[in-house]
Design an enzyme around this catalytic site. Sequence first.
Site, PDB file in Angstrom:
ATOM      1  N   TYR A   1       3.506  15.241   4.475  1.00  0.00           N
ATOM      2  CA  TYR A   1       3.529  14.892   5.721  1.00  0.00           C
ATOM      3  C   TYR A   1       2.502  14.166   6.595  1.00  0.00           C
ATOM      4  O   TYR A   1       2.313  13.177   6.364  1.00  0.00           O
ATOM      5  CB  TYR A   1       4.080  15.876   6.263  1.00  0.00           C
ATOM      6  CG  TYR A   1       4.375  15.389   8.315  1.00  0.00           C
ATOM      7  CD1 TYR A   1       5.224  14.465   8.794  1.00  0.00           C
ATOM      8  CD2 TYR A   1       2.782  15.112   9.333  1.00  0.00           C
ATOM      9  CE1 TYR A   1       5.424  14.101   9.567  1.00  0.00           C
ATOM     10  CE2 TYR A   1       3.768  14.904  10.245  1.00  0.00           C
ATOM     11  CZ  TYR A   1       4.235  13.819  10.824  1.00  0.00           C
ATOM     12  OH  TYR A   1       4.556  13.156  11.968  1.00  0.00           O
TER      13      TYR A   1
ATOM     14  N   ASN B   1       8.689   4.037  14.546  1.00  0.00           N
ATOM     15  CA  ASN B   1       8.674   5.805  14.754  1.00  0.00           C
ATOM     16  C   ASN B   1       8.951   6.537  14.081  1.00  0.00           C
ATOM     17  O   ASN B   1       9.513   7.895  13.970  1.00  0.00           O
ATOM     18  CB  ASN B   1       9.348   6.152  16.268  1.00  0.00           C
ATOM     19  CG  ASN B   1       8.980   6.958  17.359  1.00  0.00           C
ATOM     20  OD1 ASN B   1       8.029   7.709  17.212  1.00  0.00           O
ATOM     21  ND2 ASN B   1      10.333   7.701  16.785  1.00  0.00           N
TER      22      ASN B   1
END
Length: 246
Positions: A153, A85
């Site tokens: 991103y 994560n």
Amino acid sequence: MTLNGRHILVTGAARGLGAEIARVLAANGARLILADIAEEAGQATARELGARFLPVDLGDPQSITDLAGAVADATGGALHGLVNNGAIATGIGGIPFDEIEIDSWDLVQRVNVRGTWLMTRAAAPMLKASGSGRVVNVASDTALWGAQNLLSYVASKGAVISMTRSLARELGPDRVGITAVAPGILTTESTEYVPEHRHRFYQDGRAVPGPQDTGDVSEVVSFLLSDSALTLTGQVLPVNNGFVFT
């Protein structure tokens, strides 16, 4: 879905989605190790859950190696689950592709892409040793629909999705399953500075309209870490209330 007795490592677990994933896994019986660069917040979350906290900088290969060594010591060398994560979202508020600074681009790829690869590589021997290892990569649905003004991103999360598919074939013979979840914008500390119009764009465009909570994603991650999820290896699940269909 019970995870009783399963040793699971969650990176980026100090706050936000990572912390919520850890809470759900703990409630389902997992024996947790939490890792994050934010030591104070990570230790607080670990205390809350009765888990162990270990620091890590996913941009630093030696830090990842050190983390893996500490995890091996804590688990006896057998790890049942890894949740990749940990990531950074530089520029997620929105910036055109031709205004991205090269150093910023490189940092995002170093942490989100290389960090995910190195963390998986470091954990792989322990995942194989457990006999039922599972990896869940946290990607983003921005990589599925091509969100604009988020190129560094989006590119990093697209790479995470591609790595998930390739690693599924490499890890599969050892009965290690690897999947990815691709959430949309969640309501967390990391999205507080995202412009309101982008939140509304997501909320209005979902098949189930409205905001998305971290708990929705966390429950799916918990299932993907279970014994029952091996047949889903290599799959990418857009957990986003129907904003993107695959």
